[in-house]
Design an enzyme around this catalytic site. Sequence first.
Site, PDB file in Angstrom:
ATOM      1  N   ILE A   1      -3.958   1.571 -14.569  1.00 28.08           N
ATOM      2  CA  ILE A   1      -4.697   0.524 -15.258  1.00 28.08           C
ATOM      3  C   ILE A   1      -6.170   0.564 -14.874  1.00 28.08           C
ATOM      4  CG2 ILE A   1      -4.999  -1.987 -15.376  1.00 28.08           C
ATOM      5  CD1 ILE A   1      -1.916  -2.189 -15.206  1.00 28.08           C
TER       6      ILE A   1
ATOM      7  N   ARG B   1      -9.243   4.994  -2.502  1.00 29.57           N
ATOM      8  CA  ARG B   1      -9.073   5.667  -1.210  1.00 29.57           C
ATOM      9  C   ARG B   1      -8.776   7.154  -1.347  1.00 29.57           C
ATOM     10  NH1 ARG B   1      -3.344   2.910   0.717  1.00 29.57           N
ATOM     11  NH2 ARG B   1      -2.075   3.632  -1.030  1.00 29.57           N
TER      12      ARG B   1
ATOM     13  N   LEU C   1      -9.087  -0.371   1.172  1.00 28.59           N
ATOM     14  CA  LEU C   1      -9.480  -1.749   0.930  1.00 28.59           C
ATOM     15  C   LEU C   1      -8.909  -2.745   1.926  1.00 28.59           C
ATOM     16  CD1 LEU C   1      -9.260  -1.660  -2.952  1.00 28.59           C
ATOM     17  CD2 LEU C   1     -11.343  -1.903  -1.595  1.00 28.59           C
TER      18      LEU C   1
ATOM     19  N   ASN D   1      -8.381  -4.928  -8.913  1.00 26.62           N
ATOM     20  CA  ASN D   1      -7.229  -4.298  -9.546  1.00 26.62           C
ATOM     21  C   ASN D   1      -6.267  -3.642  -8.568  1.00 26.62           C
ATOM     22  OD1 ASN D   1      -5.763  -2.639 -11.745  1.00 26.62           O
ATOM     23  ND2 ASN D   1      -6.750  -1.061 -10.496  1.00 26.62           N
TER      24      ASN D   1
ATOM     25  N   ASN E   1       3.269  -2.491  -5.861  1.00 27.40           N
ATOM     26  CA  ASN E   1       4.538  -3.199  -5.745  1.00 27.40           C
ATOM     27  C   ASN E   1       5.366  -2.456  -4.704  1.00 27.40           C
ATOM     28  OD1 ASN E   1       6.988  -4.490  -6.055  1.00 27.40           O
ATOM     29  ND2 ASN E   1       6.820  -4.638  -8.275  1.00 27.40           N
TER      30      ASN E   1
ATOM     31  N   LYS F   1       3.454 -10.150 -13.604  1.00 24.95           N
ATOM     32  CA  LYS F   1       4.528 -11.043 -14.050  1.00 24.95           C
ATOM     33  C   LYS F   1       5.368 -11.547 -12.882  1.00 24.95           C
ATOM     34  CE  LYS F   1       8.101  -7.583 -14.245  1.00 24.95           C
ATOM     35  NZ  LYS F   1       9.159  -6.904 -14.956  1.00 24.95           N
TER      36      LYS F   1
ATOM     37  N   TYR G   1       4.782  -8.687  -2.687  1.00 30.17           N
ATOM     38  CA  TYR G   1       4.004  -8.462  -3.902  1.00 30.17           C
ATOM     39  C   TYR G   1       3.971  -9.716  -4.769  1.00 30.17           C
ATOM     40  CZ  TYR G   1       2.357  -5.966  -8.088  1.00 30.17           C
ATOM     41  OH  TYR G   1       1.642  -5.542  -9.185  1.00 30.17           O
TER      42      TYR G   1
ATOM     43  N   THR H   1       2.192   3.256 -16.643  1.00 28.01           N
ATOM     44  CA  THR H   1       1.182   3.971 -15.871  1.00 28.01           C
ATOM     45  C   THR H   1       1.850   5.137 -15.136  1.00 28.01           C
ATOM     46  OG1 THR H   1       1.593   2.618 -13.909  1.00 28.01           O
ATOM     47  CG2 THR H   1      -0.050   1.802 -15.485  1.00 28.01           C
TER      48      THR H   1
END
Length: 259
Positions: free
Chosen positions: A19, A39, A65, A91, A95, A143, A155, A190
């Site tokens: 994404i 990274r 990050l 972004n 998961n 979601k 997550y 993705t």
Amino acid sequence: MDLYLKDKVIIVTGGSAGIGRGISLALAKEGAIPFIIGRTKEKVDACVKEIEALGGIAGKAYAELTDPVQCKKAVGEALAKFNQIDGLVNNAGVNDSVGLENGTREDFIESIHKNLTHYYQMAQLVLPELKKYKGAIVNIGSKTSFTGQGGTSGYAAANGGRNALTREWAVELMPYSIRVNAVIVAECYTPQYNKWIHTFNNPKEKLAEITKNIPLEHRMTTEQEIADMVLFLLSSRSSHTTGQLLFVDGGYSHLDRSL
């Protein structure tokens, strides 16, 4: 429609794959300058080269990050190169299947750091620039914070935090005309999703089982469809939209999945 994004510098975390890559490419096509933070050097470099091959401009920084020092360095590199930051797309995340029954406290805390803490860190680091330019923040959410998924407590909790911070920041930053919104993703195909699907013995059948439960057209959301909404929220075309959680999911989260 002109989104008035030309020459705007937008930081995109995790902006070289999935994404994030879709958002970076879409920004470049609109004449904006995505500054990609990731990274994995090879992926970041490849995405920048892809944008440049299309005639666009992009910046880059390599950073883990979860490390605040690296986050600060990356933002500093963006400012050193372009001397402005007009927007932030939070972004990056994964998961990671840290569940309740089979997870540990340590894994849960690590999941929060991987998926939420850097959203706060990056927003705080770019805030002085966003104040100057009345910039915008878009948080990418999932979601899982609404529907649950099972076996992914870390997550899901992190994404609940992303939703709450979206509303909280929208209120706190209103005096500066900084808008903050979130795009909630359900089933988007993705490379990472493809990798997950192929962990099953019957990936085609598993994918068909999922897509039949997506009400609109019974298909996966595309990266481009997510990117289109993100660009709209970054642009002045959405100048009176803030504090919103927008679902780009074909109705998956709210409509009857038996449709």
